[in-house]
Design an enzyme around this catalytic site. Structure first.
Site, short mmCIF file in Angstrom:
data_model
loop_
_atom_site.label_atom_id
_atom_site.label_comp_id
_atom_site.label_asym_id
_atom_site.label_seq_id
_atom_site.Cartn_x
_atom_site.Cartn_y
_atom_site.Cartn_z
N GLY A 116 0.84 -1.14 0.13
CA GLY A 116 -0.03 -0.14 0.02
C GLY A 116 0.96 1.41 -0.06
N GLU A 158 -18.37 18.57 1.08
CA GLU A 158 -17.52 19.23 -0.08
C GLU A 158 -17.65 19.03 -1.51
OE1 GLU A 158 -13.33 18.93 2.73
OE2 GLU A 158 -13.67 17.26 1.54
N GLY A 191 0.02 5.92 4.96
CA GLY A 191 0.64 5.48 6.10
C GLY A 191 1.97 4.52 5.50
N ASP A 245 -6.50 3.11 7.17
CA ASP A 245 -7.92 2.82 7.17
C ASP A 245 -8.27 1.21 7.54
OD1 ASP A 245 -8.23 5.31 6.65
OD2 ASP A 245 -9.00 5.19 4.71
#
Length: 422
Positions: free
Chosen positions: A11, A171, A15, A300
Site C-alpha cells: 500500500g 465538499e 501510512g 484505514d
C-alpha cells in the site's frame, strides 16, 4: 554476508509512504507493493471530481518518489493473500514475495451496505478513476440537459444527488452547487444551470456528525446559501439510473455520487484475524496482528482503539502517525532495544470546506469557521502536498478560481454517457 532485514509494505498511501520515509537509513531493504503506480493525495480527490484540479496535481509516481533510495524496490501488483507459514505475500501474478516484517497499509474502498449493485449508478470517490468518472457524469449531465426536449428528463439531468454528508459529501455538494449556480450560467443557452438541484442526503440526524454541532449547523447554513438541498434523518433505500429513493420518496436524478460508507481491504482475512463490521482488522496496541508480531496493519484497514475507547479515525494524519510509529518499532527491534509504548493517536483537528470561500476546523477546544478557516485549510493542504511543483500548481488553481470563479479542469474525457456505459 547476511542479507538485510526485508520489510514488505503493501500500500502506497499515507501510512505506507510515511513508514518508508521514516525507515531511511535503517539497515533494511524495503519492497513496496501497490496495485497502482502512484501515490494519491486523497483529501483533494473531490477537487478533481469537481473540475478544480487536474489529476497530475494530486498524484505522483511511486517509483519517482524513491528514485534516490536504492534500498527501496517498487512492485506494481495486486495482493491475493498472505502465506503466514512461509511468511510471504502472494500476488495475483503468482509471484510470492517473502518478508521478515510485513506492513499492510491497504486502505479501504466504498461500502454500499449490501447493495453492491448501486456501484454502477452511484460511484464512490476513492481513486483517480472514480474522480474522473464523477467529473464526466456531472459535466455530461449539463451537456445532455442543454439538448434535451423532454422537460421531465431535463429536470432529472439537472438534479445531482450526493449520498452521505461526511466531509467528502459536504465538499462535493458545495463545489457542484457553486459550479452550477455561479460558474456555468453564462456558458449555456437553452438551460439555466442555476435551476439545477444539488441534493445532499444523510441518514443520520445531522451532517458532519464527527464535528461539533455548532460547526455542523454553520455548514448547513452555508450549504443553504449555495442552494444545496440537505435531507437528513432518512436513509437511501434504492439507487437506479433513473434516480434515488430516499425513504419512501423517489427523486428523479441522473447523477448520483456515493459518499456514505467505506469497507476495509481484506487484510484481516489474509492474516486470519478478527475484523469489525467494516472489515477493519482488530490489531494489538502496537499495531501488530494478534499472535503474529511480524505483521503490522495500519491506516484505514486497521481498527485501533484510543484511550477513551473510540476508534482512531480513518484519516490521513492517523495513517501517517501509525506509519511513523511502526518505523520506530522496527528500528527498535533491529537494535535489540525495547519497543516504544503502545500506539497513541494525537488528534490534530478535523477540517472540511463548504464551497470555495468557507470552511470549518475543529481542533477540540478551538473551533474556526468561515473565510479564515478556509485559508488555514488551504495552507495546511498545500503544505502536505508532495513537491514544490504540485504546491505551486494547486495554489495557482485555487487563487484563479477564488478571483475569477472559473474552474480550469472542465474537460470531458473518455467515452462515457449517463445511460450507455455497458
Amino acid at each position: 554476508m547476511q542479507e538485510k532485514h526485508h520489510v514488505v509494505v503493501v500500500g502506497g498511501g499515507f501510512g505506507g509512504l510515511q513508514l518508508v520515509h521514516d525507515l531511511k537509513g535503517a539497515p533494511v531493504r524495503i519492497t513496496l507493493i501497490d496495485r497502482r503506480n502512484h501515490h494519491l493525495f486523497q483529501p483533494l480527490l473531490y477537487q478533481v471530481a469537481t473540475t478544480i484540479l487536474a489529476t497530475s496535481e494530486i498524484a505522483w509516481p511511486i517509483r519517482h518518489l524513491y528514485r534516490d533510495r536504492p534500498e527501496v524496490t517498487t512492485l506494481l501488483g495486486e495482493v491475493q493473500g498472505i502465506d503466514r507459514a512461509a511468511r510471504a505475500v502472494t500476488l495475483a501474478s503468482g509471484r510470492a514475495v517473502p518478508y521478515d516484517t510485513l506492513v499492510l497499509a491497504t486502505g479501504a474502498t466504498h461500502a454500499y451496505f449490501g447493495h453492491d449493485e448501486w456501484a454502477h449508478v452511484a460511484p464512490g470517490l476513492k481513486t483517480l478513476e472514480d474522480a474522473t468518472t464523477i467529473r464526466r457524469r456531472v459535466l455530461l449531465a449539463f451537456e445532455q440537459a442543454e439538448s434535451e426536449e423532454d422537460p421531465a428528463r431535463r429536470d432529472a439531468l439537472l438534479t445531482l444527488t450526493i449520498i452521505g454528508a461526511g466531509p467528502t459529501g459536504v465538499e462535493l455538494a458545495g463545489i457542484i452547487a457553486e459550479m452550477a449556480h455561479r460558474t456555468l450560467p453564462d456558458e449555456f443557452r437553452r438551460i439555466d444551470t442555476r435551476q439545477a438541484r444539488v441534493i445532499l442526503v444523510e441518514a443520520g440526524a445531522r451532517i458532519l456528525p464527527t464535528f461539533a454541532e455548532e460547526l455542523s449547523a454553520y455548514a448547513m447554513a452555508e450549504l443553504a446559501k449555495l442552494g444545496v438541498e440537505v435531507r437528513t434523518g432518512t436513509p437511501v433505500t434504492d439507487c437506479t439510473a433513473d434516480g434515488v429513493r430516499i425513504g419512501d420518496s423517489f427523486v428523479p436524478s441522473c447523477t448520483l455520487v456515493w459518499a456514505a460508507g467505506v469497507q476495509a481491504s481484506p487484510a484481516a482475512k489474509w492474516l486470519g484475524i478478527e475484523a469489525d463490521r467494516a472489515g477493519r482488522a482488530m490489531v494489538d496496541q502496537d499495531l501488530t496482528a494478534p499472535g503474529n508480531p511480524s505483521a503490522f496493519v495500519i491506516g484505514d484497514t486497521a481498527l485501533v482503539k484510543q484511550e477513551n475507547g473510540a476508534p482512531v479515525p480513518g484519516i490521513a494524519p492517523a495513517a501517517k502517525q501509525q506509519g511513523a510509529y511502526v518505523a520506530r518499532v522496527i528500528r527498535a527491534r533491529l537494535k535489540g532495544q525495547p519497543a516504544p509504548g503502545p500506539f497513541r493517536y494525537r488528534h490534530q483537528g478535523s477540517l472540511a470546506t463548504i464551497g470555495k470561500r468557507a470552511a470549518i476546523i475543529d481542533f477540540g477546544r478551538i473551533k474556526l469557521k468561515g473565510g479564515l478557516a478556509w485559508w488555514i485549510w488551504g495552507i495546511a493542504h498545500i503544505y502536505f502536498l508532495i513537491g514544490t511543483r504540485s504546491r505551486f500548481a494547486v495554489a495557482w488553481s485555487w487563487l484563479w478560481i477564488y478571483l475569477s470563479g472559473q474552474h480550469s479542469a472542465r474537460l470531458i474525457t473518455q467515452k462515457e454517457t449517463q445511460r450507455s456505459e455497458e
